[in-house]
Design an enzyme around this catalytic site. Structure first.
Site, short mmCIF file in Angstrom:
data_model
loop_
_atom_site.label_atom_id
_atom_site.label_comp_id
_atom_site.label_asym_id
_atom_site.label_seq_id
_atom_site.Cartn_x
_atom_site.Cartn_y
_atom_site.Cartn_z
N HIS A 190 -6.24 -8.18 11.95
CA HIS A 190 -5.03 -7.46 12.07
C HIS A 190 -4.90 -7.14 13.51
O HIS A 190 -5.56 -6.83 14.27
CB HIS A 190 -5.28 -6.18 11.11
CG HIS A 190 -4.05 -5.47 10.78
ND1 HIS A 190 -2.94 -5.97 10.60
CD2 HIS A 190 -3.71 -4.16 11.23
CE1 HIS A 190 -1.82 -4.90 10.56
NE2 HIS A 190 -2.42 -3.77 10.70
N ARG A 250 1.14 -11.77 6.11
CA ARG A 250 0.81 -10.40 5.34
C ARG A 250 1.69 -9.48 5.93
O ARG A 250 1.65 -8.87 6.85
CB ARG A 250 -0.54 -10.13 6.00
CG ARG A 250 -1.50 -9.21 4.89
CD ARG A 250 -2.95 -9.04 5.45
NE ARG A 250 -3.04 -8.56 6.61
CZ ARG A 250 -3.70 -8.91 7.79
NH1 ARG A 250 -4.03 -10.12 7.63
NH2 ARG A 250 -3.49 -8.18 8.74
N LYS A 286 0.83 -1.14 -0.12
CA LYS A 286 0.06 -0.15 -0.06
C LYS A 286 0.65 1.14 0.08
O LYS A 286 2.17 1.31 0.45
CB LYS A 286 -1.11 0.02 1.14
CG LYS A 286 -0.09 -0.10 2.55
CD LYS A 286 -1.20 -0.39 3.60
CE LYS A 286 -0.47 -0.34 5.17
NZ LYS A 286 -1.04 -1.31 6.12
N CYS A 346 14.20 24.44 5.11
CA CYS A 346 13.08 25.00 4.14
C CYS A 346 12.46 23.98 3.31
O CYS A 346 12.52 22.88 3.42
CB CYS A 346 14.10 25.93 3.14
SG CYS A 346 15.18 26.87 3.87
N MET A 347 11.55 24.38 2.30
CA MET A 347 10.74 23.41 1.60
C MET A 347 11.74 22.83 0.62
O MET A 347 11.53 21.44 0.30
CB MET A 347 9.86 24.66 0.47
CG MET A 347 9.00 23.68 -0.11
SD MET A 347 7.88 24.64 -1.41
CE MET A 347 6.93 25.54 -0.27
N ASP A 348 12.85 23.28 0.12
CA ASP A 348 13.56 22.65 -0.98
C ASP A 348 15.27 22.49 -0.45
O ASP A 348 15.91 21.74 -1.33
CB ASP A 348 13.59 23.39 -2.05
CG ASP A 348 12.39 23.84 -2.53
OD1 ASP A 348 11.32 22.94 -2.64
OD2 ASP A 348 12.01 25.21 -3.00
N TYR A 406 14.89 30.97 7.68
CA TYR A 406 13.79 31.73 8.03
C TYR A 406 13.51 31.84 9.64
O TYR A 406 13.81 30.74 10.43
CB TYR A 406 12.58 30.79 7.52
CG TYR A 406 12.36 30.63 5.99
CD1 TYR A 406 12.12 32.12 5.28
CD2 TYR A 406 12.33 29.57 5.26
CE1 TYR A 406 11.84 31.98 4.05
CE2 TYR A 406 12.10 29.65 4.09
CZ TYR A 406 12.21 30.91 3.52
OH TYR A 406 11.72 30.92 1.72
N ARG A 411 -11.02 -0.95 13.96
CA ARG A 411 -10.84 -0.12 12.68
C ARG A 411 -11.91 -0.47 11.81
O ARG A 411 -12.82 0.18 11.57
CB ARG A 411 -9.49 -0.29 12.07
CG ARG A 411 -9.17 0.62 10.95
CD ARG A 411 -7.61 0.76 10.53
NE ARG A 411 -7.03 -0.52 10.09
CZ ARG A 411 -5.81 -0.72 9.78
NH1 ARG A 411 -4.83 0.44 9.79
NH2 ARG A 411 -5.29 -1.86 9.25
#
Ligand SMILES: *Cc1c(COP(=O)(O)O)cnc(C)c1O
Length: 367
Positions: A158, A210, A34, A295-297, A249, A129
């Site tokens: 599960h 599993r 998944k 930072c973002m990048d 920042y 669940r």
């Protein structure tokens, strides 16, 4: 790959781990892929685990199941999560098995033409669940599904605490065994053990395990599994700063002496979250602190001594176990893996060599 930020996925290690887990649990394996195989790339991992001896693949949704079908996976395929009764034609046409998890769901499905739909019954034993808690309800659901021509392929539950609580696992197992016995049906697939249960718990009833996380070498119960993953980047700017210089920042870090600061192209948009500030990564093998806000990048790293640019930065991998990073971030390896975004190139190691690179951005098609 143009930007030098990549996740390494060692398919040789995954293959070996599958064989090891299969030998330890002594059952058929359902590989849980998944969330794009926990961020590792579903089709590449699917090919590897099937070649290594897995018997089925499980995913969380029809979207994920179709992703595998579109890429050519034609073997057994189970959806562990919710499905919509209106999608029955697609499910039947593509031979995809689904989870029956409530009376309401079963009524929805059996009110439609559901002949040929392959179903695994889900028994609720301690997660709260999804699944049937009441055995009589489960019996009725089974009767209704059979009457309407569905194929009852399996039954499963599960475990909630297989990593830490053997007693709870045993209790859940006993509830599951009771339900399976009450069904009195020759299910082809009876499965309850996730990775940690497969490696620590002997159950006499189920005929398949599993497993997800253990194939990457991650488990609370070590059985000579091989770590299969690494996340890397390279510095692209290195500078010397005088005392009193703010970094990033919010200026949350200020140099206290002469410091050497490197910048590397990884940030929270890659899944390297802001909580990594203050942690250590390795730059050419030397520990370096993440200074200033992520930072973002990009991220800034404080080097203990000067190293020219293009130095290898290990976020996790051979020297920093992902388990250690997860503990420091107060999370679990699963979350770190799943957060590594599509922007990060996946590099696949096969037969000891870099066999393939995959990058969503670079393989995007024209619209
Ligand atoms: C995710 C999942 C698994 C796999 O769990 P691991 O701990 O990764 O082995 C197995 N079964 C179900 C129902 C799951 O949701």
């Amino acid at each position: 790959m143009y930007r030098k930020t990549w996740m390494e996925i060692d398919l040789d290690a995954i293959s070996e781990n599958i064989k090891t887990i299969k030998a330890v649990c002594g059952k058929r394996l359902i590989a849980v892929l998944k969330a794009d195989a926990y961020g590792c790339g579903d089709i590449q991992v699917a090919k590897t685990v099937m070649e290594a001896g897995a018997s089925m693949i499980a995913v969380s949704s029809l979207d994920e199941a179709m992703m595998l079908r579109h890429q050519g996976y034609s073997g057994e395929l189970l959806i562990l999560g919710a499905t919509d009764p209106s999608d029955i034609p697609v499910l039947v046409e593509n031979g995809i098995s689904v989870t029956a998890y409530s009376t309401k769901w079963v009524k929805g499905v059996t009110s439609k033409n559901c002949g040929g739909l392959k179903v695994h019954l889900k028994v609720e034993t301690g997660m709260n669940r999804i699944g049937f808690k009441d055995i009589d309800e489960l019996k009725k659901a089974k009767g209704l599904l059979m009457l309407r021509g569905c194929s009852l392929d399996g039954i499963f539950t599960h475990f909630a605490k297989a990593d830490t609580d053997a007693e709870m696992t045993m209790k859940q197992y006993e509830r599951f065994a009771q339900a399976v016995k009450a069904m009195d049906y020759p299910f082809r697939w009876i499965h309850c053990d996730n990775s940690d249960a497969s490696l620590s718990f002997r159950d006499p009833l189920s005929n398949a395990c599993r497993i997800g996380i253990a194939m990457y070498g991650i488990s609370a119960f070590s059985h000579d599994l091989k770590p299969a993953l690494g996340l890397y980047t390279r510095t692209f700017m290195v500078k010397k700063l005088a005392p009193g210089e703010p970094i990033g920042y919010g200026s949350t870090y200020v140099t206290s002496g002469d410091e050497i600061i490197a910048t590397a192209p990884i940030g929270y948009a890659d899944g390297f979250i802001r909580a990594n500030q203050g942690r250590y990564v390795l730059v050419d093998g030397t520990p370096a602190e993440v200074v200033g806000r992520v930072c973002m990048d990009q991220v800034m790293l404080k080097l203990p001594e000067y190293k020219s640019e293009n130095a290898l930065v290990e976020i996790f991998g051979k020297n920093i176990p992902i388990e250690k990073m997860a503990a420091e971030l107060n999370t679990i390896p699963y979350e770190i893996m799943c957060l590594i975004s599509g922007r990060v190139t996946r590099v696949y190691i096969k037969n000891g060599t870099r066999a393939e690179e995959a990058n969503e951005r670079l393989s995007a098609k024209a619209i």
